[in-house]
Design a protein around this motif. Sequence first.
Motif, short mmCIF file in Angstrom:
data_model
loop_
_atom_site.label_atom_id
_atom_site.label_comp_id
_atom_site.label_asym_id
_atom_site.label_seq_id
_atom_site.Cartn_x
_atom_site.Cartn_y
_atom_site.Cartn_z
N PRO A 272 0.72 -1.22 0.18
CA PRO A 272 -0.03 -0.49 -0.03
C PRO A 272 1.08 0.98 -0.18
O PRO A 272 0.30 2.17 -0.97
CB PRO A 272 -0.63 -0.24 1.44
N ILE B 101 2.02 1.95 -2.80
CA ILE B 101 0.41 1.99 -4.63
C ILE B 101 0.18 3.92 -4.11
O ILE B 101 0.65 4.25 -5.05
CB ILE B 101 -0.27 1.67 -3.95
N TRP B 102 0.56 3.74 -2.96
CA TRP B 102 0.34 5.80 -2.63
C TRP B 102 1.54 6.42 -3.10
O TRP B 102 0.94 8.02 -3.76
CB TRP B 102 0.41 5.10 -1.00
N LEU C 99 -5.10 -2.97 1.37
CA LEU C 99 -4.66 -2.67 0.03
C LEU C 99 -6.19 -2.20 -0.10
O LEU C 99 -6.61 -1.41 -2.00
CB LEU C 99 -4.81 -4.91 -0.62
N GLU C 100 -7.10 -2.24 0.14
CA GLU C 100 -8.70 -1.86 -0.20
C GLU C 100 -8.45 -0.06 0.67
O GLU C 100 -9.10 0.45 -0.39
CB GLU C 100 -9.49 -2.25 1.52
N TRP C 101 -7.46 -0.04 1.32
CA TRP C 101 -6.97 1.67 1.82
C TRP C 101 -5.38 2.22 0.05
O TRP C 101 -6.04 3.29 0.13
CB TRP C 101 -6.44 2.24 3.02
N LYS D 179 -6.50 1.02 -2.73
CA LYS D 179 -7.01 2.20 -4.24
C LYS D 179 -7.24 3.42 -3.31
O LYS D 179 -7.65 4.57 -4.31
CB LYS D 179 -7.98 1.07 -3.67
N PHE E 71 -4.60 5.41 -3.48
CA PHE E 71 -3.79 6.03 -5.13
C PHE E 71 -4.34 6.94 -5.43
O PHE E 71 -4.13 8.43 -5.67
CB PHE E 71 -3.64 4.41 -5.67
N PHE E 72 -5.39 6.90 -5.57
CA PHE E 72 -6.99 8.05 -6.46
C PHE E 72 -6.86 9.20 -5.44
O PHE E 72 -7.50 10.70 -6.21
CB PHE E 72 -7.86 7.45 -7.03
#
Length: 379
Positions: free
Chosen positions: A58, A61-62, A202-204, A206, A209-210
């Motif tokens: 995460p 991704i962030w 991983l839920e966080w 998403k 990232f956006f």
Amino acid sequence: MKNFLLKLMNLLFKRRDNVDDLSLYPNWRIGLSSAASWSWGVSLAVGMSIMYTKGLLPFIIWTAGNILAIPLFGIIRTYFPLSKHWPRFIFPMIVLFLFVEFFCIVLNLQGILTGFGGNVKGIVSYPFLSPETAKYAVMAIGLFVVWYIHKGGLKMSVLTDYGQYAVQLFGTILLATLGYFIGEHHDIAWVIIDPKTGLSGLEWAKFGFFGIVVGIMGTSHHWQRFHAIKEENILKVSLWGGLWFGIYMLFVGLAGLFFSSNIVLGTIFVFIMIALGASSIDSAVAGIEYDAVQLGFKKIDLHYRTWIARKEKTYTIYPYKIATLASVIAVLFWPYFASGSMADLWSFMAAQRLKIIGTFIVITVLITWFRWFKNKIKK
């Protein structure tokens, strides 16, 4: 004595000339300024918090969203020219700008507090000062930043970003290097499950990232920078900004792997957090001035009669004075707003920002494509 006091007041508070002129600076320099002002205290403090509480994946991704944010803004502004009209919408854009700049000041003051070891949730840093003393030290730093932007405006923000970015970059390199030898080697899982909610990191991710990749478009001080340069340079500046920010974030990740609460790493950490906080707070103060102008505030002359001399005098209120007052209020009331963890505060702000900016992007892209298809049909 009276003349001396007047000269002193002018020296301390009189506005400098041409404070919004960035025409003399090369693209890489303005890109560096964009990177420095984008690297809020959250980039290090929240970055570490995400790594420890959500997992390494995460965090990656962030971080990717963070790095892509500045170039994405340049792409939107360059290839979708209608986007330059967004600030004309007082509601919701200017309201969003003010909301984000307020949180920019709050979050970065909170980040500096983290550096002093001021008992901030999610981060364990070396306690240089007691929580109460740290609070007043942070407020003093915040007021100092407001003062030098009151004097020098946007140009002062860009000038100071050069040194602030140097501290951020070389500080994180030093933090990562020394942390490897004297810090704690964290065994961080790729994905962490929250024990309270049972949700995967991983839920966080998403949302993370956006929430971050469009975030810069909800920040008025970046609009302010792009308005201060030529249109043809916007994409180049944004690419430079992404490059400078990516280099910095690489070492943020490495530093997070080895950071621990000891006096050596804590000393480096506090200097980085001051540089991070100051570079973003000074941009926020300048950004609030930009917001005031977009709201239609121009200079206002107030006429009044002095009580002793009974003379008519005039006090002129400029947009930068409104920005200074609003920023001072934000600094003074920061302790009342900064009750949650930095990750929680950031997530709340990002959620509101994502809804509005996402909507504006979709509408702008659809209108642009509609016009393109319409012209194709006519031909």
